[in-house]
Design an enzyme around this catalytic site. Structure first.
Site, PDB file in Angstrom:
ATOM      1  N   GLU A 101      -6.491 -17.402  30.792  1.00  0.00           N
ATOM      2  CA  GLU A 101      -6.296 -17.693  29.371  1.00  0.00           C
ATOM      3  C   GLU A 101      -7.303 -16.885  28.547  1.00  0.00           C
ATOM      4  O   GLU A 101      -8.371 -16.523  29.038  1.00  0.00           O
ATOM      5  CB  GLU A 101      -6.478 -19.211  29.175  1.00  0.00           C
ATOM      6  CG  GLU A 101      -6.357 -19.746  27.776  1.00  0.00           C
ATOM      7  CD  GLU A 101      -4.992 -19.559  27.122  1.00  0.00           C
ATOM      8  OE1 GLU A 101      -4.537 -18.411  27.049  1.00  0.00           O
ATOM      9  OE2 GLU A 101      -4.424 -20.563  26.643  1.00  0.00           O
ATOM     10  N   ASP A 105      -9.797 -23.570  23.022  1.00  0.00           N
ATOM     11  CA  ASP A 105     -10.338 -24.032  21.746  1.00  0.00           C
ATOM     12  C   ASP A 105     -10.375 -25.568  21.780  1.00  0.00           C
ATOM     13  O   ASP A 105     -11.334 -26.152  22.269  1.00  0.00           O
ATOM     14  CB  ASP A 105      -9.447 -23.473  20.634  1.00  0.00           C
ATOM     15  CG  ASP A 105      -9.929 -23.763  19.235  1.00  0.00           C
ATOM     16  OD1 ASP A 105     -11.110 -24.088  19.057  1.00  0.00           O
ATOM     17  OD2 ASP A 105      -9.128 -23.653  18.292  1.00  0.00           O
ATOM     18  N   LYS A 133     -14.713 -22.448  23.240  1.00  0.00           N
ATOM     19  CA  LYS A 133     -15.477 -23.031  22.136  1.00  0.00           C
ATOM     20  C   LYS A 133     -15.744 -24.491  22.484  1.00  0.00           C
ATOM     21  O   LYS A 133     -14.947 -25.375  22.137  1.00  0.00           O
ATOM     22  CB  LYS A 133     -14.659 -22.965  20.838  1.00  0.00           C
ATOM     23  CG  LYS A 133     -14.377 -21.555  20.329  1.00  0.00           C
ATOM     24  CD  LYS A 133     -13.464 -21.616  19.112  1.00  0.00           C
ATOM     25  CE  LYS A 133     -13.218 -20.246  18.511  1.00  0.00           C
ATOM     26  NZ  LYS A 133     -12.130 -20.260  17.510  1.00  0.00           N
ATOM     27  N   PHE A 154     -13.859 -18.260  14.280  1.00  0.00           N
ATOM     28  CA  PHE A 154     -12.686 -17.488  14.654  1.00  0.00           C
ATOM     29  C   PHE A 154     -13.057 -16.100  15.156  1.00  0.00           C
ATOM     30  O   PHE A 154     -13.905 -15.423  14.573  1.00  0.00           O
ATOM     31  CB  PHE A 154     -11.738 -17.380  13.459  1.00  0.00           C
ATOM     32  CG  PHE A 154     -10.359 -16.957  13.848  1.00  0.00           C
ATOM     33  CD1 PHE A 154      -9.475 -17.869  14.401  1.00  0.00           C
ATOM     34  CD2 PHE A 154      -9.954 -15.644  13.675  1.00  0.00           C
ATOM     35  CE1 PHE A 154      -8.195 -17.473  14.794  1.00  0.00           C
ATOM     36  CE2 PHE A 154      -8.678 -15.243  14.053  1.00  0.00           C
ATOM     37  CZ  PHE A 154      -7.798 -16.157  14.613  1.00  0.00           C
ATOM     38  N   VAL A 155     -12.436 -15.690  16.262  1.00  0.00           N
ATOM     39  CA  VAL A 155     -12.687 -14.358  16.822  1.00  0.00           C
ATOM     40  C   VAL A 155     -11.377 -13.602  17.046  1.00  0.00           C
ATOM     41  O   VAL A 155     -10.325 -14.213  17.210  1.00  0.00           O
ATOM     42  CB  VAL A 155     -13.465 -14.446  18.165  1.00  0.00           C
ATOM     43  CG1 VAL A 155     -14.898 -14.890  17.952  1.00  0.00           C
ATOM     44  CG2 VAL A 155     -12.762 -15.378  19.155  1.00  0.00           C
ATOM     45  N   ASP A 161      -5.740 -12.380  18.576  1.00  0.00           N
ATOM     46  CA  ASP A 161      -5.189 -11.888  17.316  1.00  0.00           C
ATOM     47  C   ASP A 161      -5.541 -12.750  16.117  1.00  0.00           C
ATOM     48  O   ASP A 161      -5.888 -13.919  16.256  1.00  0.00           O
ATOM     49  CB  ASP A 161      -3.660 -11.841  17.408  1.00  0.00           C
ATOM     50  CG  ASP A 161      -3.053 -13.238  17.341  1.00  0.00           C
ATOM     51  OD1 ASP A 161      -3.452 -14.095  18.157  1.00  0.00           O
ATOM     52  OD2 ASP A 161      -2.208 -13.488  16.458  1.00  0.00           O
TER      53      ASP A 161
END
Ligand code: IMP
Length: 177
Positions: A101, A105, A133, A154-155, A161
């Site tokens: 994966e 999150d 995370k 957020f990355v 994406d």
């Protein structure tokens, strides 16, 4: 160097070399842990395709790999959500599965996918995620292989994406707030 994707700005976060080094470590560990276990890697599309490719090139033990997409819908299980795997043609029965994966999150996706996967009676299931995370985790999920634990920001890049864009970055960028 700062980059812009759609309406947001991102700053460099994890570089190419750091990614390569860590992915090599993960692969080395998996080669040891799954020696003689003939694992089946299952890459989750779209996000994991670059990570899965680089990781799998470092796997030296007998193994197979397949890719799936996940679709969720409200089902009738106790948890209320069912995750179905699109394109799951492999015989999972009695295989040692390693899910690849991009990021865990809240853990919702993996939690429900594990539930669906158990119906196929695999011998074992492990999760290998590039990023996690931990602060965002909402489910009792055991993740055996984590590349990098990151804060709840957020990355993008390296397969991840923002609204479909940014997957082709060779490194990972973090949102600039
Ligand atoms: P979860 O079900 O909340 O664990 O969400 C997992 C999915 O959300 C991942 O497979 C990603 O597609 C997406 N996701 C979560 N955080 C990020 C992020 O920071 N950047 C890009 N995608 C993310």
């Amino acid at each position: 160097m700062m980059i812009r994707i759609l309406d947001k700005h991102f700053v460099p976060y994890i570089g190419e070399e750091e990614l390569a080094t860590r992915i090599n470590e993960l692969a080395t560990q998996i080669n040891i842990d799954f020696k003689d276990k003939n694992p089946l890697f299952i890459g989750i599309l779209n996000g994991s395709f670059i990570f899965a490719s680089d990781l799998y090139k470092q796997i030296t033990i007998p193994s197979t790999i397949s890719f799936i997409k996940l679709a969720s819908y409200k089902g009738t299980t106790s948890s209320g959500t069912v995750i179905t795997a699109i394109g799951l043609e492999e015989n999972i029965h009695d295989r040692n599965v390693i899910i690849i994966e991009d990021i865990v999150d809240t853990g919702n996706t993996m939690f429900h996918f594990l539930e669906s996967l158990s119906a196929f009676n695999p011998s074992s299931v492990a999760i290998c995620t590039l990023l996690q995370k931990p602060e965002a985790l909402l489910k009792p999920l055991e993740v055996q292989y984590v590349g990098f634990k990151i804060p709840n920001k957020f990355v993008v890049g390296y397969g991840l994406d923002y609204d479909g864009y940014g997957r082709n970055s060779k490194m990972i960028f973090q949102i600039k707030e």
